[in-house]
Design an enzyme around this catalytic site. Sequence first.
Site, PDB file in Angstrom:
ATOM      1  N   CYS A  78       0.856  -1.188   0.000  1.00 21.89           N
ATOM      2  CA  CYS A  78       0.000   0.000   0.000  1.00 21.89           C
ATOM      3  C   CYS A  78       0.890   1.235   0.000  1.00 21.89           C
ATOM      4  O   CYS A  78       1.931   1.273   0.667  1.00 21.89           O
ATOM      5  CB  CYS A  78      -0.885  -0.022   1.239  1.00 21.89           C
ATOM      6  N   HIS A 173      -3.826   6.994  -3.629  1.00 27.00           N
ATOM      7  CA  HIS A 173      -3.433   6.119  -2.522  1.00 27.00           C
ATOM      8  C   HIS A 173      -4.084   4.765  -2.766  1.00 27.00           C
ATOM      9  O   HIS A 173      -5.304   4.671  -2.822  1.00 27.00           O
ATOM     10  CB  HIS A 173      -3.928   6.742  -1.208  1.00 27.00           C
ATOM     11  N   ASN A 267       3.610   0.369   3.296  1.00 23.62           N
ATOM     12  CA  ASN A 267       3.275  -0.880   4.000  1.00 23.62           C
ATOM     13  C   ASN A 267       4.083  -1.993   3.341  1.00 23.62           C
ATOM     14  O   ASN A 267       3.581  -2.646   2.431  1.00 23.62           O
ATOM     15  CB  ASN A 267       1.787  -1.214   3.817  1.00 23.62           C
ATOM     16  N   MET A 301      -9.124  14.192   3.860  1.00 23.72           N
ATOM     17  CA  MET A 301      -9.641  14.780   2.620  1.00 23.72           C
ATOM     18  C   MET A 301     -10.085  16.248   2.752  1.00 23.72           C
ATOM     19  O   MET A 301     -10.599  16.818   1.799  1.00 23.72           O
ATOM     20  CB  MET A 301     -10.774  13.931   2.048  1.00 23.72           C
ATOM     21  N   SER A 305      -1.688  18.166   2.225  1.00 24.62           N
ATOM     22  CA  SER A 305      -0.818  17.011   2.026  1.00 24.62           C
ATOM     23  C   SER A 305       0.560  17.539   1.653  1.00 24.62           C
ATOM     24  O   SER A 305       0.699  18.689   1.221  1.00 24.62           O
ATOM     25  CB  SER A 305      -1.360  16.114   0.914  1.00 24.62           C
ATOM     26  N   HIS A 322       3.514   8.191   7.270  1.00 19.95           N
ATOM     27  CA  HIS A 322       2.840   7.953   5.984  1.00 19.95           C
ATOM     28  C   HIS A 322       1.556   8.755   5.865  1.00 19.95           C
ATOM     29  O   HIS A 322       0.835   8.624   4.870  1.00 19.95           O
ATOM     30  CB  HIS A 322       2.566   6.464   5.800  1.00 19.95           C
ATOM     31  N   GLY A 323       1.240   9.578   6.851  1.00 15.35           N
ATOM     32  CA  GLY A 323       0.022  10.378   6.791  1.00 15.35           C
ATOM     33  C   GLY A 323      -0.260  11.010   8.134  1.00 15.35           C
ATOM     34  O   GLY A 323       0.638  11.141   8.977  1.00 15.35           O
ATOM     35  N   ALA A 324      -1.502  11.384   8.336  1.00 20.10           N
ATOM     36  CA  ALA A 324      -1.879  12.021   9.595  1.00 20.10           C
ATOM     37  C   ALA A 324      -2.110  10.986  10.692  1.00 20.10           C
ATOM     38  O   ALA A 324      -1.861  11.240  11.867  1.00 20.10           O
ATOM     39  CB  ALA A 324      -3.140  12.857   9.396  1.00 20.10           C
TER      40      ALA A 324
END
Length: 393
Positions: A78, A173, A267, A301, A305, A322-324
């Site tokens: 991922c 993503h 991942n 969303m 980013s 890898h993100g929030a």
Amino acid sequence: MPYEKLNLTAPKPVLSWANHGLGSQETQMAKNVASLPFVFKHLALMPDVHLGKGALVGSVIATQEAIIPAAVGVDIGCGMNALKTPFVAEQLEGKLKKIRLDLEAAVPVGFAENKEIDKAVSNWQGWQQFKDLHDDVQHLAGKASKQLASLGGGNHFLEVCVDTENQVWLMLHSGSRHIGNSLAQSHMRTAKNLAKLTETRLPDADLAYFVAGTPEFAAYWRDLQWAQDYARANREIMMTRFKRIVEKHLAGGKLTKPLLSVNCHHNYAEQEVHFGESVYVTRKGAVRARCEDYGIIPGSMGAKSYIVKGKGNPESYCSCSHGAGRLMSRNKAKDSFTLDDLLAQTAGVECRKDAGVLDEIPAAYKPIEAVMANQADLVEVVATLKQVVCVKG
């Protein structure tokens, strides 16, 4: 010090870049991993760390002579793909809804698959190794073909974004779809059965592992690399389709050359050299961030980013978030917020605004700005993006 060394009384240290204390379940999960005999040097936790299966999402686990299938997880490979286009924000005016509708028609989401198989899909080199994969997935060749170039569900998405310089970006993503999940589940079952047979004592059954040099390790590593390649190809073929749709609306169908393209897993596992030793590095919800590596760190969303470049921090095993990271579970988000909340938090974004995406409401995620502030020693920001179109899985 940019990271905190947690006091967990585990055999191996745990270094955390999170700006919050871990809950009791998270603490136990970190301690479980840090107590495994084959874990190398220390466990690294990224700023977006949260509960996962066996190991925390946001963990970077370096191991010697062993690998934990559940630590990699079920969505093998991922990750993210981002493309900087030559278009500017003004060219999008009046076209956002048309772009979204075309995207929803062209890219299957959720459990859906393609009705027809693209030439790019049938030409993918990975099909030559399909016959070597686990026996459990041999009946899935047709499904895997139809799902290559499809989004999937959950927090997977396609987005048109605009950066602070007014440049248009395309971002998506996605992972290895049903075939990656099936491979992961098969090997996780094998690892658990092996642990029972050998009476291996584990702090958590989901931390069952394979030892290098065994047939089980070799089979998992082969299937893992294949699924990671499938996930990367999935994003590339989808991005080609995405780019053509945007070119149709902004350039009359004329092909354009990207100004920058980034495709990164978050991942996955790879063999790398750290602190002078060859180790297996599992990034469970983390991006590789060696010096000059480009990475993508998306917010929710309704948030910003980031496109980043790695600083090669050795203590994080050259990794970043890898993100929030989720602040609350999907069920809690559905119970806590209303459709009016969703409308307010996604104002200005052309996207679905119905009960089906309520669990992806921005407030269900940690503030991305706080996550970024906590990893200034891991990455530098190359571009700050804000989405204007979002298609959810």
